[in-house]
Design a protein around this motif. Structure first.
Motif, PDB file in Angstrom:
ATOM      1  N   SER A 144     -12.190   7.645  -6.773  1.00  0.00           N
ATOM      2  CA  SER A 144     -11.196   7.403  -7.826  1.00  0.00           C
ATOM      3  C   SER A 144     -10.018   8.359  -7.703  1.00  0.00           C
ATOM      4  O   SER A 144     -10.083   9.386  -7.020  1.00  0.00           O
ATOM      5  CB  SER A 144     -11.844   7.570  -9.206  1.00  0.00           C
ATOM      6  OG  SER A 144     -12.107   8.942  -9.462  1.00  0.00           O
ATOM      7  N   ALA A 145      -8.945   8.013  -8.401  1.00  0.00           N
ATOM      8  CA  ALA A 145      -7.740   8.841  -8.372  1.00  0.00           C
ATOM      9  C   ALA A 145      -8.019  10.251  -8.894  1.00  0.00           C
ATOM     10  O   ALA A 145      -7.589  11.250  -8.302  1.00  0.00           O
ATOM     11  CB  ALA A 145      -6.640   8.180  -9.212  1.00  0.00           C
TER      12      ALA A 145
ATOM     13  N   PHE B 234      -1.378  11.905  -3.858  1.00  0.00           N
ATOM     14  CA  PHE B 234      -1.770  10.496  -3.836  1.00  0.00           C
ATOM     15  C   PHE B 234      -2.607  10.152  -5.060  1.00  0.00           C
ATOM     16  O   PHE B 234      -2.430   9.079  -5.666  1.00  0.00           O
ATOM     17  CB  PHE B 234      -2.561  10.195  -2.560  1.00  0.00           C
ATOM     18  CG  PHE B 234      -2.875   8.729  -2.384  1.00  0.00           C
ATOM     19  CD1 PHE B 234      -1.992   7.894  -1.731  1.00  0.00           C
ATOM     20  CD2 PHE B 234      -4.049   8.187  -2.890  1.00  0.00           C
ATOM     21  CE1 PHE B 234      -2.271   6.540  -1.557  1.00  0.00           C
ATOM     22  CE2 PHE B 234      -4.331   6.839  -2.747  1.00  0.00           C
ATOM     23  CZ  PHE B 234      -3.447   6.019  -2.073  1.00  0.00           C
TER      24      PHE B 234
ATOM     25  N   GLN C  39      -0.278   9.731  -8.047  1.00  0.00           N
ATOM     26  CA  GLN C  39       0.491   8.486  -7.953  1.00  0.00           C
ATOM     27  C   GLN C  39      -0.400   7.273  -8.215  1.00  0.00           C
ATOM     28  O   GLN C  39       0.027   6.304  -8.853  1.00  0.00           O
ATOM     29  CB  GLN C  39       1.154   8.373  -6.576  1.00  0.00           C
ATOM     30  CG  GLN C  39       2.246   9.399  -6.317  1.00  0.00           C
ATOM     31  CD  GLN C  39       3.408   9.275  -7.275  1.00  0.00           C
ATOM     32  OE1 GLN C  39       3.717   8.192  -7.765  1.00  0.00           O
ATOM     33  NE2 GLN C  39       4.059  10.391  -7.567  1.00  0.00           N
ATOM     34  N   GLN C  40      -1.633   7.313  -7.748  1.00  0.00           N
ATOM     35  CA  GLN C  40      -2.562   6.213  -7.973  1.00  0.00           C
ATOM     36  C   GLN C  40      -2.879   6.074  -9.462  1.00  0.00           C
ATOM     37  O   GLN C  40      -2.949   4.964  -9.996  1.00  0.00           O
ATOM     38  CB  GLN C  40      -3.855   6.455  -7.185  1.00  0.00           C
ATOM     39  CG  GLN C  40      -4.824   5.286  -7.181  1.00  0.00           C
ATOM     40  CD  GLN C  40      -4.308   4.090  -6.392  1.00  0.00           C
ATOM     41  OE1 GLN C  40      -3.422   4.227  -5.561  1.00  0.00           O
ATOM     42  NE2 GLN C  40      -4.853   2.917  -6.652  1.00  0.00           N
ATOM     43  N   LYS C  41      -3.045   7.191 -10.144  1.00  0.00           N
ATOM     44  CA  LYS C  41      -3.314   7.138 -11.584  1.00  0.00           C
ATOM     45  C   LYS C  41      -2.107   6.577 -12.341  1.00  0.00           C
ATOM     46  O   LYS C  41      -2.267   5.804 -13.304  1.00  0.00           O
ATOM     47  CB  LYS C  41      -3.675   8.534 -12.092  1.00  0.00           C
ATOM     48  CG  LYS C  41      -3.922   8.629 -13.583  1.00  0.00           C
ATOM     49  CD  LYS C  41      -4.964   7.630 -14.069  1.00  0.00           C
ATOM     50  CE  LYS C  41      -6.357   7.936 -13.573  1.00  0.00           C
ATOM     51  NZ  LYS C  41      -7.368   6.999 -14.143  1.00  0.00           N
TER      52      LYS C  41
ATOM     53  N   VAL D 132       0.074   4.421 -11.160  1.00  0.00           N
ATOM     54  CA  VAL D 132       0.064   2.973 -10.904  1.00  0.00           C
ATOM     55  C   VAL D 132      -0.905   2.284 -11.849  1.00  0.00           C
ATOM     56  O   VAL D 132      -0.628   1.203 -12.389  1.00  0.00           O
ATOM     57  CB  VAL D 132      -0.322   2.692  -9.437  1.00  0.00           C
ATOM     58  CG1 VAL D 132      -0.600   1.203  -9.234  1.00  0.00           C
ATOM     59  CG2 VAL D 132       0.782   3.139  -8.499  1.00  0.00           C
ATOM     60  N   GLU D 133      -2.057   2.898 -12.096  1.00  0.00           N
ATOM     61  CA  GLU D 133      -3.102   2.281 -12.908  1.00  0.00           C
ATOM     62  C   GLU D 133      -2.722   2.169 -14.378  1.00  0.00           C
ATOM     63  O   GLU D 133      -3.102   1.197 -15.045  1.00  0.00           O
ATOM     64  CB  GLU D 133      -4.407   3.091 -12.786  1.00  0.00           C
ATOM     65  CG  GLU D 133      -5.047   3.048 -11.402  1.00  0.00           C
ATOM     66  CD  GLU D 133      -6.225   4.003 -11.281  1.00  0.00           C
ATOM     67  OE1 GLU D 133      -6.591   4.625 -12.313  1.00  0.00           O
ATOM     68  OE2 GLU D 133      -6.770   4.143 -10.175  1.00  0.00           O
TER      69      GLU D 133
ATOM     70  N   VAL E  40      -9.513   5.022  -1.316  1.00  0.00           N
ATOM     71  CA  VAL E  40      -9.427   4.779  -2.759  1.00  0.00           C
ATOM     72  C   VAL E  40     -10.364   3.666  -3.214  1.00  0.00           C
ATOM     73  O   VAL E  40     -10.581   3.511  -4.416  1.00  0.00           O
ATOM     74  CB  VAL E  40      -7.979   4.440  -3.183  1.00  0.00           C
ATOM     75  CG1 VAL E  40      -7.076   5.637  -2.962  1.00  0.00           C
ATOM     76  CG2 VAL E  40      -7.452   3.211  -2.453  1.00  0.00           C
TER      77      VAL E  40
ATOM     78  N   ARG F 265       0.843  -1.190   0.000  1.00  0.00           N
ATOM     79  CA  ARG F 265       0.000   0.000   0.000  1.00  0.00           C
ATOM     80  C   ARG F 265       0.880   1.242   0.000  1.00  0.00           C
ATOM     81  O   ARG F 265       1.649   1.452   0.938  1.00  0.00           O
ATOM     82  CB  ARG F 265      -0.928   0.003   1.216  1.00  0.00           C
ATOM     83  CG  ARG F 265      -1.997  -1.092   1.181  1.00  0.00           C
ATOM     84  CD  ARG F 265      -2.959  -0.978   2.336  1.00  0.00           C
ATOM     85  NE  ARG F 265      -4.013  -1.970   2.271  1.00  0.00           N
ATOM     86  CZ  ARG F 265      -4.989  -2.081   3.171  1.00  0.00           C
ATOM     87  NH1 ARG F 265      -5.012  -1.254   4.215  1.00  0.00           N
ATOM     88  NH2 ARG F 265      -5.908  -2.997   3.043  1.00  0.00           N
ATOM     89  N   TYR F 266       0.725   2.031  -1.034  1.00  0.00           N
ATOM     90  CA  TYR F 266       1.547   3.236  -1.176  1.00  0.00           C
ATOM     91  C   TYR F 266       1.388   4.168   0.021  1.00  0.00           C
ATOM     92  O   TYR F 266       2.363   4.688   0.552  1.00  0.00           O
ATOM     93  CB  TYR F 266       1.167   3.956  -2.469  1.00  0.00           C
ATOM     94  CG  TYR F 266       1.873   5.281  -2.657  1.00  0.00           C
ATOM     95  CD1 TYR F 266       3.164   5.333  -3.169  1.00  0.00           C
ATOM     96  CD2 TYR F 266       1.243   6.476  -2.324  1.00  0.00           C
ATOM     97  CE1 TYR F 266       3.818   6.537  -3.339  1.00  0.00           C
ATOM     98  CE2 TYR F 266       1.890   7.693  -2.496  1.00  0.00           C
ATOM     99  CZ  TYR F 266       3.175   7.716  -3.001  1.00  0.00           C
ATOM    100  OH  TYR F 266       3.814   8.921  -3.156  1.00  0.00           O
TER     101      TYR F 266
END
Length: 392
Positions: free
Chosen positions: A275-276, A319, A322-324, A326-327, A271, A136-137
């Protein structure tokens, strides 16, 4: 060629990355709240302070993307962290004996260029762990915020009892800690190659419309984040001018980051429902409101409450981006994309920091209304991209 099998996670991966974040952010815990006050103690004016804070950011625009691209091609990207930490420590030691505008400008600029690759490469290592092994980031990145708070509170207490003259020495100590963290950082080897058979649709996400949307999203996000430039440069000077002690200033900075810490601890649950892109939009709206309120005179207690909105204006944006990444980004391009994101961040932050010196000299605390308008422009870009490219 098929993609290489995923190796097992290095021992203590999360703990070692967390320590690296804590060490790196402890540097910012000294520099952001107290370095401008140290510059002020050297009898420098607002324009000179703005220049000293801006030039290193400009140099980072070159060093961070180049180091990110190099890291993607190296057999071990941790080497970039080690070199960055060593050079940064050397410049920090030199800064202890520096005095005068030009000397400080040259040394601090070299320090900014040297340390610039550290965070993007560390982010790439962490995000590789998130993608490969499901870490988990938020629970790793949160330790950077904790390191920031601890160093800020300790430095605030020390400055209250001594003076802002200790800032260079304190900075050198945090860079030494960063070097230790770089030596302990997990080794992941080369990034895995993207699959040629493309069973997961990676070629599709690499098409121009996607890359264009990702770049626009990063631009909108970093325009909003750039509005922190005036806050970084002049909030400590402003609070000091209205009578807040060094310890109170440390508490103000720490309160915002504590709110950020609470978000990172809860990010895994958030999350699942948000959504990101929605996180980026929410954070952008919060930035518009935050700087509008920041322009008004507030008591210490009210200032602490307002500082808690940092979890929205910074953490949600960071965050979410960064989540986007990763996706939609393959790890073979991870450091390069992080370097690009850092480039946008640095470019707009440099412009904001430089102009803040001129604007603050003319408008004082009312300058934050300008930052609110800039955040609204960034919000417009992110909202437009979200409507065209992704469903929030």
């Amino acid at each position: 060629m098929a993609e290489t099998a995923v190796p097992s996670a290095p021992s203590g991966f999360a703990m070692r990355c967390a320590f690296a974040y804590a060490a790196a952010m402890s540097v910012n815990g000294i520099l952001l709240p107290f370095f401008p006050a140290w510059l002020k103690s050297l009898s420098l004016n607002e324009f000179e302070i703005g220049v000293i804070l801006t030039v290193p950011i400009i140099l980072r625009l070159v060093s961070a993307p180049l180091a990110g691209a190099l890291a993607d091609r190296m057999s071990e990207r941790v080497l970039v962290l080690i070199v960055s930490a060593v050079l940064s420590l050397m410049t920090a030691v030199l800064l202890i004996w520096a005095g005068g505008f030009w000397t400080v400008l040259i040394i601090f600029s070299l320090q900014g260029a040297a340390f610039a690759p550290f965070m993007p490469v560390l982010e790439s290592i962490t995000v590789m762990g998130v993608r490969r092994w499901g870490y988990r980031y938020g629970t790793i990145r949160v330790w950077g915020s904790i390191g920031f708070v601890v160093s800020t509170l300790i430095a605030g207490w020390a400055i209250s009892h001594l003076s802002s003259r200790i800032v260079p020495e304190a900075t050198a100590l945090t860079y030494l800690l960063t070097l230790c963290a770089a030596l302990m950082a997990p080794r992941l080897g080369r990034a895995m190659r993207a699959p040629t058979a493309d069973p997961t649709g990676l070629r599709q996400v690499a098409r121009l419309p996607f890359r264009s949307s990702l770049n626009l999203l990063m631009i909108g996000c970093t325009i909003v984040q750039s509005t922190h430039g005036m806050y970084y440069a002049f909030s400590g000077i402003y609070w000091q001018g209205i009578g807040f002690s060094g310890q109170e200033i440390g508490i103000l900075w720490a309160s915002g980051v504590i709110a950020e810490i609470l978000f990172f601890f809860c990010a895994g649950r958030i999350v699942r429902h948000v959504s990101a892109v929605s996180l980026i939009l929410i954070g952008s709206v919060a930035a518009v409101i935050r700087w509008s309120l920041f322009a008004t005179p507030l008591s210490f207690e009210a200032s602490v409450l307002l500082q808690c909105s940092h979890a929205l204006s910074f953490a949600f944006l960071h965050f979410g981006m960064q989540q986007k990444i990763v996706e939609v980004v393959h790890e073979s391009q991870e450091s390069s994309i992080q370097g690009t994101f850092f480039f946008y961040n640095g470019a707009f932050l440099a412009a904001s920091t430089f102009l803040s010196g001129l604007i603050y000299h003319s408008l004082g605390q009312n300058s934050y209304y300008v930052m609110s308008a800039v955040a609204a422009f960034g919000l417009l870009i992110t909202w437009t991209v979200s409507r065209r490219a992704w469903k929030a």
